[in-house]
Design a protein around this motif. Sequence first.
Motif, PDB file in Angstrom:
ATOM      1  N   SER A 133       0.552  -1.476  -0.118  1.00  0.00           N
ATOM      2  CA  SER A 133       0.370   0.275   0.245  1.00  0.00           C
ATOM      3  C   SER A 133       0.805   1.269   0.504  1.00  0.00           C
ATOM      4  O   SER A 133       1.087   2.205  -0.366  1.00  0.00           O
ATOM      5  CB  SER A 133      -1.136  -0.073   1.392  1.00  0.00           C
ATOM      6  OG  SER A 133      -0.457   0.627   2.735  1.00  0.00           O
ATOM      7  N   MET A 134       1.847   0.701   0.753  1.00  0.00           N
ATOM      8  CA  MET A 134       2.841   1.928   0.537  1.00  0.00           C
ATOM      9  C   MET A 134       3.984   2.453  -0.751  1.00  0.00           C
ATOM     10  O   MET A 134       4.694   3.096  -0.802  1.00  0.00           O
ATOM     11  CB  MET A 134       4.099   2.425   1.757  1.00  0.00           C
ATOM     12  CG  MET A 134       2.622   2.450   3.129  1.00  0.00           C
ATOM     13  SD  MET A 134       4.106   2.567   4.437  1.00  0.00           S
ATOM     14  CE  MET A 134       4.624   3.920   4.546  1.00  0.00           C
ATOM     15  N   GLY A 135       3.564   1.415  -2.251  1.00  0.00           N
ATOM     16  CA  GLY A 135       4.283   1.561  -2.888  1.00  0.00           C
ATOM     17  C   GLY A 135       5.713   0.021  -3.147  1.00  0.00           C
ATOM     18  O   GLY A 135       6.432   0.223  -3.735  1.00  0.00           O
ATOM     19  N   TRP A 136       5.859  -0.147  -1.587  1.00  0.00           N
ATOM     20  CA  TRP A 136       6.808  -1.041  -2.351  1.00  0.00           C
ATOM     21  C   TRP A 136       6.852  -2.240  -3.143  1.00  0.00           C
ATOM     22  O   TRP A 136       5.383  -3.179  -3.758  1.00  0.00           O
ATOM     23  CB  TRP A 136       7.141  -1.873  -0.509  1.00  0.00           C
ATOM     24  CG  TRP A 136       7.683  -1.011   0.788  1.00  0.00           C
ATOM     25  CD1 TRP A 136       7.402   0.011   1.139  1.00  0.00           C
ATOM     26  CD2 TRP A 136       8.949  -1.043   0.503  1.00  0.00           C
ATOM     27  NE1 TRP A 136       7.948   0.534   1.800  1.00  0.00           N
ATOM     28  CE2 TRP A 136       9.438  -0.132   2.225  1.00  0.00           C
ATOM     29  CE3 TRP A 136      10.619  -1.812   0.859  1.00  0.00           C
ATOM     30  CZ2 TRP A 136      10.347  -0.057   2.230  1.00  0.00           C
ATOM     31  CZ3 TRP A 136      11.599  -1.762   1.478  1.00  0.00           C
ATOM     32  CH2 TRP A 136      11.445  -0.623   1.977  1.00  0.00           C
ATOM     33  N   VAL A 137       7.228  -2.823  -3.749  1.00  0.00           N
ATOM     34  CA  VAL A 137       7.219  -3.792  -5.106  1.00  0.00           C
ATOM     35  C   VAL A 137       7.939  -4.633  -4.826  1.00  0.00           C
ATOM     36  O   VAL A 137       9.092  -4.858  -4.285  1.00  0.00           O
ATOM     37  CB  VAL A 137       7.822  -3.401  -6.332  1.00  0.00           C
ATOM     38  CG1 VAL A 137       7.828  -3.923  -6.885  1.00  0.00           C
ATOM     39  CG2 VAL A 137       7.284  -2.097  -6.119  1.00  0.00           C
ATOM     40  N   ARG A 138       6.865  -5.806  -4.191  1.00  0.00           N
ATOM     41  CA  ARG A 138       8.021  -7.051  -3.848  1.00  0.00           C
ATOM     42  C   ARG A 138       8.710  -7.996  -5.010  1.00  0.00           C
ATOM     43  O   ARG A 138       7.883  -7.879  -6.454  1.00  0.00           O
ATOM     44  CB  ARG A 138       6.429  -8.441  -4.506  1.00  0.00           C
ATOM     45  CG  ARG A 138       6.749  -9.988  -3.440  1.00  0.00           C
ATOM     46  CD  ARG A 138       5.831 -11.370  -3.308  1.00  0.00           C
ATOM     47  NE  ARG A 138       5.060 -11.031  -3.602  1.00  0.00           N
ATOM     48  CZ  ARG A 138       3.721 -11.133  -3.299  1.00  0.00           C
ATOM     49  NH1 ARG A 138       3.950 -12.130  -2.412  1.00  0.00           N
ATOM     50  NH2 ARG A 138       2.682 -11.242  -3.806  1.00  0.00           N
ATOM     51  N   ASP A 139       9.995  -8.369  -4.863  1.00  0.00           N
ATOM     52  CA  ASP A 139      10.935  -9.180  -6.023  1.00  0.00           C
ATOM     53  C   ASP A 139       9.952  -9.867  -6.757  1.00  0.00           C
ATOM     54  O   ASP A 139      10.142 -11.093  -6.000  1.00  0.00           O
ATOM     55  CB  ASP A 139      12.064  -8.902  -5.394  1.00  0.00           C
ATOM     56  CG  ASP A 139      13.508  -9.539  -6.675  1.00  0.00           C
ATOM     57  OD1 ASP A 139      12.540 -10.135  -7.513  1.00  0.00           O
ATOM     58  OD2 ASP A 139      14.296  -8.602  -6.129  1.00  0.00           O
ATOM     59  N   GLU A 140       9.854 -10.195  -7.887  1.00  0.00           N
ATOM     60  CA  GLU A 140       9.439 -11.068  -8.669  1.00  0.00           C
ATOM     61  C   GLU A 140      10.871 -12.028  -9.241  1.00  0.00           C
ATOM     62  O   GLU A 140      10.807 -12.657 -10.048  1.00  0.00           O
ATOM     63  CB  GLU A 140       8.245 -11.071  -9.660  1.00  0.00           C
ATOM     64  CG  GLU A 140       6.967 -10.716  -8.282  1.00  0.00           C
ATOM     65  CD  GLU A 140       6.403 -11.971  -8.252  1.00  0.00           C
ATOM     66  OE1 GLU A 140       6.512 -12.717  -7.807  1.00  0.00           O
ATOM     67  OE2 GLU A 140       5.749 -11.182  -7.072  1.00  0.00           O
ATOM     68  N   VAL A 141      11.913 -11.164  -9.304  1.00  0.00           N
ATOM     69  CA  VAL A 141      12.743 -11.678 -10.346  1.00  0.00           C
ATOM     70  C   VAL A 141      13.912 -12.554  -9.907  1.00  0.00           C
ATOM     71  O   VAL A 141      14.689 -14.002 -10.258  1.00  0.00           O
ATOM     72  CB  VAL A 141      13.338 -10.493 -10.667  1.00  0.00           C
ATOM     73  CG1 VAL A 141      14.837 -10.875 -12.140  1.00  0.00           C
ATOM     74  CG2 VAL A 141      12.454  -9.820 -11.556  1.00  0.00           C
TER      75      VAL A 141
END
Length: 155
Positions: A133-141
Amino acid sequence: MNITIREAAVRDTSSVAELFDLYRQFYEQPADLPRATAFIADRINGNESVILLATSQEAGPVGFCQLYPTFCSVEAQPIYTLYDLFVLPIARRSGVGKMLLQAAENRAMSDGKARMDLTTARTNRQAQQLYESMGWVRDEVFFAYSRHVDKQSAS
């Protein structure tokens, strides 16, 4: 709840250590306040991390986060690893976690860091929702790996 967030100092060692011990218990480690106290004292006294402490007038210390300075070799930039974030159950859902994350981001910007990284348990859905919700992006790589280093694993 009126919350103040500030950098922890030597005088806060015992308060942060109590929260840190609870944090470790959340991640299924046995309670060990002496160990937690020694660990936090070493970080504060050695200026090895930045610890942000959330306090309220009503309840005292209610949460903390700990940032470790490191580097991203790919970006060739300094970064922070936000390794620890903990809020007491009585203060959850009151915005304390969000306030700590915002304070950490402000500190990272003022310290010239390119970004912050963090990891959390796959089962910690509440934290994941807050981060996203705060803009953190989960690493999918990338996959994260770890290996304990002791005498037996050295061979």
